[in-house]
Design a protein around this motif. Structure first.
Motif, PDB file in Angstrom:
ATOM      1  N   THR A  13      -5.458   5.954  -4.812  1.00 33.28           N
ATOM      2  CA  THR A  13      -6.106   6.790  -3.793  1.00 33.28           C
ATOM      3  C   THR A  13      -5.177   7.817  -3.140  1.00 33.28           C
ATOM      4  OG1 THR A  13      -5.655   5.102  -2.111  1.00 33.28           O
ATOM      5  CG2 THR A  13      -7.788   5.005  -3.220  1.00 33.28           C
ATOM      6  N   LEU A  14      -3.857   7.584  -3.167  1.00 29.35           N
ATOM      7  CA  LEU A  14      -2.955   8.488  -2.447  1.00 29.35           C
ATOM      8  C   LEU A  14      -1.814   9.075  -3.271  1.00 29.35           C
ATOM      9  CD1 LEU A  14      -2.508   6.760   1.051  1.00 29.35           C
ATOM     10  CD2 LEU A  14      -3.880   8.773   0.482  1.00 29.35           C
ATOM     11  N   ASP A  48       1.552  21.134  -6.125  1.00 28.85           N
ATOM     12  CA  ASP A  48       2.987  21.160  -5.806  1.00 28.85           C
ATOM     13  C   ASP A  48       3.593  19.755  -5.689  1.00 28.85           C
ATOM     14  OD1 ASP A  48       1.561  20.509  -3.551  1.00 28.85           O
ATOM     15  OD2 ASP A  48       2.909  21.584  -2.169  1.00 28.85           O
ATOM     16  N   PHE A  49       2.917  18.745  -6.243  1.00 29.73           N
ATOM     17  CA  PHE A  49       3.411  17.378  -6.112  1.00 29.73           C
ATOM     18  C   PHE A  49       4.673  17.147  -6.934  1.00 29.73           C
ATOM     19  CE2 PHE A  49       3.457  13.036  -7.947  1.00 29.73           C
ATOM     20  CZ  PHE A  49       3.785  12.348  -6.792  1.00 29.73           C
ATOM     21  N   ASN A  61       0.604  13.925  -1.786  1.00 31.18           N
ATOM     22  CA  ASN A  61       1.579  14.285  -0.733  1.00 31.18           C
ATOM     23  C   ASN A  61       1.168  13.766   0.638  1.00 31.18           C
ATOM     24  OD1 ASN A  61       3.408  15.566  -2.419  1.00 31.18           O
ATOM     25  ND2 ASN A  61       2.462  17.587  -2.170  1.00 31.18           N
ATOM     26  N   THR A  62       0.308  12.751   0.672  1.00 29.52           N
ATOM     27  CA  THR A  62      -0.096  12.132   1.931  1.00 29.52           C
ATOM     28  C   THR A  62       0.947  11.102   2.333  1.00 29.52           C
ATOM     29  OG1 THR A  62      -2.439  12.395   1.402  1.00 29.52           O
ATOM     30  CG2 THR A  62      -1.871  10.813   3.127  1.00 29.52           C
ATOM     31  N   THR A  95       0.828  -1.202   0.000  1.00 34.36           N
ATOM     32  CA  THR A  95       0.000   0.000   0.000  1.00 34.36           C
ATOM     33  C   THR A  95       0.865   1.255   0.000  1.00 34.36           C
ATOM     34  OG1 THR A  95      -1.697  -1.187   1.276  1.00 34.36           O
ATOM     35  CG2 THR A  95      -1.869   1.208   1.187  1.00 34.36           C
ATOM     36  N   LYS A  96       1.903   1.245   0.820  1.00 38.45           N
ATOM     37  CA  LYS A  96       2.815   2.397   0.903  1.00 38.45           C
ATOM     38  C   LYS A  96       3.577   2.582  -0.404  1.00 38.45           C
ATOM     39  CE  LYS A  96       6.130   4.476   4.107  1.00 38.45           C
ATOM     40  NZ  LYS A  96       6.894   4.281   5.363  1.00 38.45           N
ATOM     41  N   ALA A  97       3.949   1.475  -1.046  1.00 35.81           N
ATOM     42  CA  ALA A  97       4.671   1.562  -2.318  1.00 35.81           C
ATOM     43  C   ALA A  97       3.832   2.268  -3.368  1.00 35.81           C
ATOM     44  CB  ALA A  97       5.045   0.162  -2.792  1.00 35.81           C
ATOM     45  N   GLY A  98       2.564   1.887  -3.471  1.00 29.97           N
ATOM     46  CA  GLY A  98       1.686   2.534  -4.432  1.00 29.97           C
ATOM     47  C   GLY A  98       1.415   3.985  -4.085  1.00 29.97           C
ATOM     48  N   ALA A  99       1.252   4.270  -2.789  1.00 31.29           N
ATOM     49  CA  ALA A  99       0.941   5.626  -2.347  1.00 31.29           C
ATOM     50  C   ALA A  99       2.098   6.592  -2.577  1.00 31.29           C
ATOM     51  CB  ALA A  99       0.564   5.606  -0.864  1.00 31.29           C
TER      52      ALA A  99
END
Length: 418
Positions: free
Chosen positions: A252-253, A175-176, A257-258, A31-35
């Motif tokens: 979703t993320l 600003d991403f 910048n989440t 999940t973190k990898a995709g986000a």
């Protein structure tokens, strides 16, 4: 129909493998990898699953043909092999379970809106409850309960992923800026991701031990083909679900910048909200329970496996120490592991991420070594020539060893030599 009934009857070790793997590596790291990095991270996820496949397959193959565990095979290759594996097991004993229970405790707090208790307190309750289940129910309860949990999780993830894709990717903030993949922090995350994807390579012996436990409940041991078929289904399921979790994080993320928190309670809330945002608030309880059940079952399988492996190692390294009543020693091992990991978890409770990073890094570094040890087992005189892996599988094993070794050396170059 007969073949299908045989497959259902043989479901066990591969299912436990899937349940154990679909935990931190999927729920947290995929999940973190995709986000954080987007679709590009599907490449290391697929590569890790492909290159590590032979390492786990050899555990099923060796045990089915020889009726011995991989750990017994290490001893047959030489005591140095077994001592090395014993060292790795000792280290993972102090990290993996604590990390898993930390995430599970966070999900519990999130699900039941528990206040006034720290993560370590909830984890202690989980340690006690799961220890009791393992001691009383042992392998049979483990297998039966996980058939139900994995089925629900798979359906829930398929529905969620389909709805996320249908809704489309979230809009990026103005600003991403994408995170560079080849900077030091990203390399460390990449190593963590592949180190525990689909799970740690030392878990190949866990599948070996579960296979023997499964056969004790059957009138007839399955053939090599049937055992490999059952395992392959579980392995394929873990790979597919890893991609599902990545897609959910990416759609979703990514671009918002989440940052996913290293605190288990906050992280649990973030993950559950990812699902409910795309399905609806009505699905909150369903998703939260599914996520908690996933991590709960992972804790059960890992706790059971590490206990069995530890007892097997002690039995082989100290033949004079007779573990006469295996049930009593199994119960003692389960309780001791719970106590040790509760102490470790209490110390690292402030940041789950550091504990996960440490455990996954060590697993990544030793993966090519254990992979080579497993290859030595299945290519030894213990296994008849006709039952040894095909040439393509041997070549894939060497490719996996080179692939994982390269990243280990690159990490040391970045962190030690620079």
């Amino acid at each position: 129909m007969t073949a299908f009934k045989t497959l259902i009857k043989n479901l066990g070790p591969g299912l436990l493998f899937a349940s154990m793997a679909i935990g931190t590596s999927h729920l947290v790291l995929s999940t973190k990898a995709g986000a954080q990095y987007g679709w590009i991270m599907v490449i290391p996820i697929i590569l890790a699953n492909v290159f590590k496949y032979p390492f786990f397959e050899f555990g099923v193959r060796y045990t089915n043909v020889t009726n011995k565990t991989l750990i017994e095979g290490y001893l047959n290759r030489g005591k140095g092999y077994l001592w090395f594996y014993a060292f790795i097991t000792l280290f993972t004993t102090f990290t993996i379970l604590a990390a898993l229970y930390s995430v599970t405790a966070g999900l519990f707090i999130n699900l039941f809106k528990v206040t006034g208790y720290e993560t370590s307190h909830i984890a202690l309750g989980l340690f006690i409850f799961i220890s009791a289940l393992l001691i009383i129910g042992r392998y049979r309860l483990l297998e039966v309960s996980l058939k139900f949990v994995v089925s629900i999780l798979f359906v829930a993830l398929v529905i969620t992923t389909a709805m996320v894709v249908f809704k489309g990717q979230v809009d990026s903030v103005s600003d991403f800026k994408p995170i560079p993949i080849f900077e030091n922090a990203s390399i460390l995350f990449l190593i963590s991701l592949m180190g525990w994807m689909p799970t740690t390579v030392e878990a190949s012996s866990w599948v070996s031990l579960w296979s023997i436990e499964k056969w004790k409940t059957q009138d007839q041991k399955p053939s090599l083909k049937e055992s490999l078929q059952e395992f392959n289904i579980g392995y394929l399921m873990t790979a597919i679900l890893a991609v599902f979790f990545l897609i959910i994080g990416w759609f979703t993320l990514y671009g918002t910048n989440t940052e996913l928190s290293g605190n288990s309670v906050v992280f649990a809330d973030q993950v559950v909200n990812l699902f409910t945002t795309h399905i609806g608030s009505w699905a909150y309880l369903f998703i939260a329970v599914s996520a908690f059940a996933t991590m709960f079952s992972t804790c059960m399988t890992a706790h059971d496996a590490v206990t069995r492996v530890s007892l097997d190692i002690i039995d082989l390294l100290s033949p004079k120490v007779k573990l006469s009543d295996k049930r009593i020693f199994f119960a003692m091992g389960v309780v001791l592991l719970a106590l040790v990991n509760f102490i470790v978890l209490s110390y690292f409770s402030a940041n789950m991420g550091k504990l996960v990073a440490l455990a996954t890094f060590v697993s990544f570094v030793v993966a090519p070594i254990i992979g080579y040890m497993n290859l030595k087992n299945v290519m030894s005189e213990d296994v008849h020539v006709k039952d040894r892996p095909k040439r393509w599988l041997q070549l894939l094993t060497y490719a996996g060893i080179v692939f994982l070794s390269f990243f280990s050396l690159y990490y040391f170059y970045l962190e030690v030599l620079n």
